[in-house]
Scaffold this motif. Structure first.
Motif, mmCIF file in Angstrom:
data_model
loop_
_atom_site.group_PDB
_atom_site.id
_atom_site.type_symbol
_atom_site.label_atom_id
_atom_site.label_comp_id
_atom_site.label_asym_id
_atom_site.label_seq_id
_atom_site.Cartn_x
_atom_site.Cartn_y
_atom_site.Cartn_z
ATOM 1 N N UNK A 51 24.356 27.125 -19.292
ATOM 2 C CA UNK A 51 25.022 25.873 -19.631
ATOM 3 C C UNK A 51 26.538 25.962 -19.442
ATOM 4 N N UNK A 52 27.114 27.158 -19.631
ATOM 5 C CA UNK A 52 28.543 27.315 -19.326
ATOM 6 C C UNK A 52 28.769 27.285 -17.819
ATOM 7 N N UNK A 53 27.872 27.916 -17.067
ATOM 8 C CA UNK A 53 28.015 27.920 -15.613
ATOM 9 C C UNK A 53 27.796 26.540 -15.005
ATOM 10 N N UNK A 54 27.214 25.601 -15.777
ATOM 11 C CA UNK A 54 27.100 24.230 -15.285
ATOM 12 C C UNK A 54 28.460 23.641 -14.941
ATOM 13 N N UNK A 55 29.523 24.103 -15.608
ATOM 14 C CA UNK A 55 30.865 23.635 -15.280
ATOM 15 C C UNK A 55 31.201 23.954 -13.821
ATOM 16 N N UNK A 56 30.639 25.056 -13.313
ATOM 17 C CA UNK A 56 30.822 25.415 -11.904
ATOM 18 C C UNK A 56 29.805 24.681 -11.040
ATOM 19 N N UNK A 57 28.544 24.722 -11.447
ATOM 20 C CA UNK A 57 27.481 24.153 -10.626
ATOM 21 C C UNK A 57 27.651 22.653 -10.395
ATOM 22 N N UNK A 58 28.207 21.932 -11.376
ATOM 23 C CA UNK A 58 28.279 20.471 -11.307
ATOM 24 C C UNK A 58 29.672 19.960 -10.972
ATOM 25 N N UNK A 59 30.554 20.832 -10.536
ATOM 26 C CA UNK A 59 31.916 20.416 -10.194
ATOM 27 C C UNK A 59 31.948 19.659 -8.865
ATOM 28 N N UNK A 109 31.127 14.866 -18.933
ATOM 29 C CA UNK A 109 31.458 14.860 -17.507
ATOM 30 C C UNK A 109 31.333 13.456 -16.923
ATOM 31 N N UNK A 110 30.288 12.730 -17.330
ATOM 32 C CA UNK A 110 30.123 11.360 -16.830
ATOM 33 C C UNK A 110 31.284 10.480 -17.272
ATOM 34 N N UNK A 111 31.702 10.643 -18.525
ATOM 35 C CA UNK A 111 32.817 9.836 -19.028
ATOM 36 C C UNK A 111 34.109 10.182 -18.303
ATOM 37 N N UNK A 112 34.334 11.468 -18.024
ATOM 38 C CA UNK A 112 35.532 11.868 -17.280
ATOM 39 C C UNK A 112 35.526 11.210 -15.894
ATOM 40 N N UNK A 113 34.368 11.220 -15.251
ATOM 41 C CA UNK A 113 34.280 10.620 -13.917
ATOM 42 C C UNK A 113 34.460 9.108 -13.980
ATOM 43 N N UNK A 114 33.895 8.472 -15.009
ATOM 44 C CA UNK A 114 34.083 7.023 -15.150
ATOM 45 C C UNK A 114 35.543 6.686 -15.400
ATOM 46 N N UNK A 115 36.261 7.652 -15.982
ATOM 47 C CA UNK A 115 37.691 7.446 -16.249
ATOM 48 C C UNK A 115 38.553 7.820 -15.049
ATOM 49 N N UNK A 116 37.921 8.203 -13.940
ATOM 50 C CA UNK A 116 38.658 8.483 -12.723
ATOM 51 C C UNK A 116 38.987 9.940 -12.491
ATOM 52 N N UNK A 117 38.477 10.840 -13.331
ATOM 53 C CA UNK A 117 38.778 12.258 -13.164
ATOM 54 C C UNK A 117 37.760 12.933 -12.253
ATOM 55 N N UNK A 118 38.244 13.879 -11.465
ATOM 56 C CA UNK A 118 37.387 14.728 -10.653
ATOM 57 C C UNK A 118 37.458 16.145 -11.211
#
Length: 429
Positions: free
Chosen positions: A269-277, A179-188
């Motif tokens: 840990x799967x729900x983290x995709x929702x919690x950390x969006x 997730x950090x790498x996606x954000x560093x690459x400009x993705x939301x």
């Protein structure tokens, strides 16, 4: 999936809803053919859950329709399972073992498999002593689905739970790095949440670029759209086309009513995709009865509100199944739970442009930035990178390259590091 026959049973206290709709959908999702149904309104019987007279009726029904299993919508204790199995003569499950059965069939990724195993062990652990005692009563190990239990079984389960948690912790760290790498690459990151069977997978297929899948190692890119519960168990992530923004859209396992805390925790840990969006789209089936819509919204709110800091946009899906007047009544009926919903039809494509616009409006503000870069291969490479990761507003070429753009903080920081000169930043959308 099996193709066995099942009789469904539900006991409720006086005045409660005795509907079998959800357990019926669960049983069908598990591959069972429903050949009979029994309900009873009364206080719980400690030995059988239902009354002893109703047990006799259930046994007669099972024999008449030749059912291979009985599934209770109630949670059953091990002694109740044992007693019912002895009386009825076939295997007896409750709603939670049925859900775990479905999860086990549909867990594709390593993370999903571990989470299912963790849920199964957490369900079995408090029952281990009782099942060991019951198994010792009978000469046939595993009688009526009790399984083989010995004195070491409980400690083995505890050890396995510890090992699974350690491995899931490592996978969560990997996911957070992703997730950090996606954000560093400009993705939301935008997450789809909501009740199972609300049409989340169909909505994803309508919104996402089916040719632009994520490279996350635990992502299932099939995103099947079927009228079943739990067609998505792991995480499905794809690129979503939002003008001026780089967005990844994720779909995860749907919510379901009356899930115990231990089961929700197993999929944390799967729900983290929702919690950390960065934004959550809460999808609701607008064709459900109004009271059911309210109950599901409350369930989702209870799950999300404590953990989610991002904006939540309610999406009322399946608008194609209602006429305009009825749809307007439903929107008004749930307004106190969903004050500003977007009404769409994922199947027909209605109002999806409005939803995309709402996503763009609700995502975190980008900053406006101006940098000056050297007129060199490195400078031109940075310009190309900004076109990929930000919204470039203007580029001036001279002795140096002057670029004006909007982007999230991580991209601005990288651009500043590549610029040898002073930069200027202002807040902007």
């Amino acid at each position: 999936m099996r193709n066995d026959t099942a009789v469904l049973v539900k006991r409720v206290d006086s005045g409660e809803d005795a509907s079998l709709d959800e357990i019926r959908d669960l049983a069908r999702a598990a591959g069972y053919d429903i050949v009979g149904e029994v309900t009873q309104s009364r206080q719980q019987d400690s030995a059988y859950e239902i009354g002893r007279g109703k047990v006799g009726e259930l046994r007669a029904l099972v024999e008449r329709v030749d059912a291979s299993k009985v599934v209770f919508d109630n949670e059953l204790g091990p002694y109740q399972v044992y007693n019912l199995g002895n009386e009825i003569g076939v295997e007896v499950d409750d709603r939670f073992t049925l859900i775990l059965e479905i999860f086990g069939d549909r867990a594709g990724s390593r993370k999903a498999q571990l989470q299912v195993e963790l849920a199964e062990l957490k369900y079995e652990l408090p029952r281990a002593d009782a099942k060991a005692n019951l198994a010792n009563r009978d000469e046939r190990p595993g009688f009526m689905g009790l399984g083989e239990y010995d004195e070491k079984r409980k400690s083995d389960m505890e050890d396995r739970i510890s090992r699974i948690r350690d491995e899931l912790g490592s996978l969560s760290e990997r996911d957070e790095a992703w997730r950090r790498e996606r954000r560093r690459s400009g993705f939301e990151l935008v997450a789809l949440a909501g009740y199972t069977n609300a049409g989340k997978s169909t909505l994803m297929r309508s919104l996402a670029d089916v040719d632009e899948a994520s490279n996350h190692p635990d992502i299932d890119d099939t995103a099947e759209s079927r009228n079943e519960l739990f067609t998505t168990l792991g995480t499905t992530t794809r690129r979503m086309d939002v003008p001026g923004r780089n967005v990844l859209l994720s779909d995860t396992v749907g919510f379901i009513s009356d899930l115990p805390h231990w089961l929700v925790q197993s999929f944390e840990s799967t729900l983290d995709e929702v919690y950390l969006a960065d934004l959550v789209l809460l999808v609701v089936d607008a064709s459900d009865p109004v009271e059911e819509m309210r109950e599901k919204l409350v369930t989702c709110h209870d799950t999300l509100w404590e953990r989610v800091e991002a904006p939540v946009v309610t999406v009322l899906n399946k608008a194609d199944l209602l006429d305009e007047d009825e749809l307007a009544k439903r929107v008004e009926a749930v307004r106190y739970l969903a004050p500003d919903p977007v009404v769409v039809s994922a199947v027909e494509g209605d109002s999806l442009d409005e939803l995309v616009g709402r996503v763009k409006d609700e995502l975190p503000d980008w900053e406006r930035e101006t940098v000056e870069l050297p007129m060199s291969d490195d400078g031109m490479s940075t310009v190309s990178w900004l076109y990929d990761t930000a919204e470039v507003l203007d580029v001036e070429y001279g002795e140096r390259i002057r670029v004006e753009f909007k982007a999230r903080d991580e991209i601005i920081a990288k651009a500043r590091n590549r610029s040898p000169l002073e930069t200027e930043t202002v807040a902007a959308r």
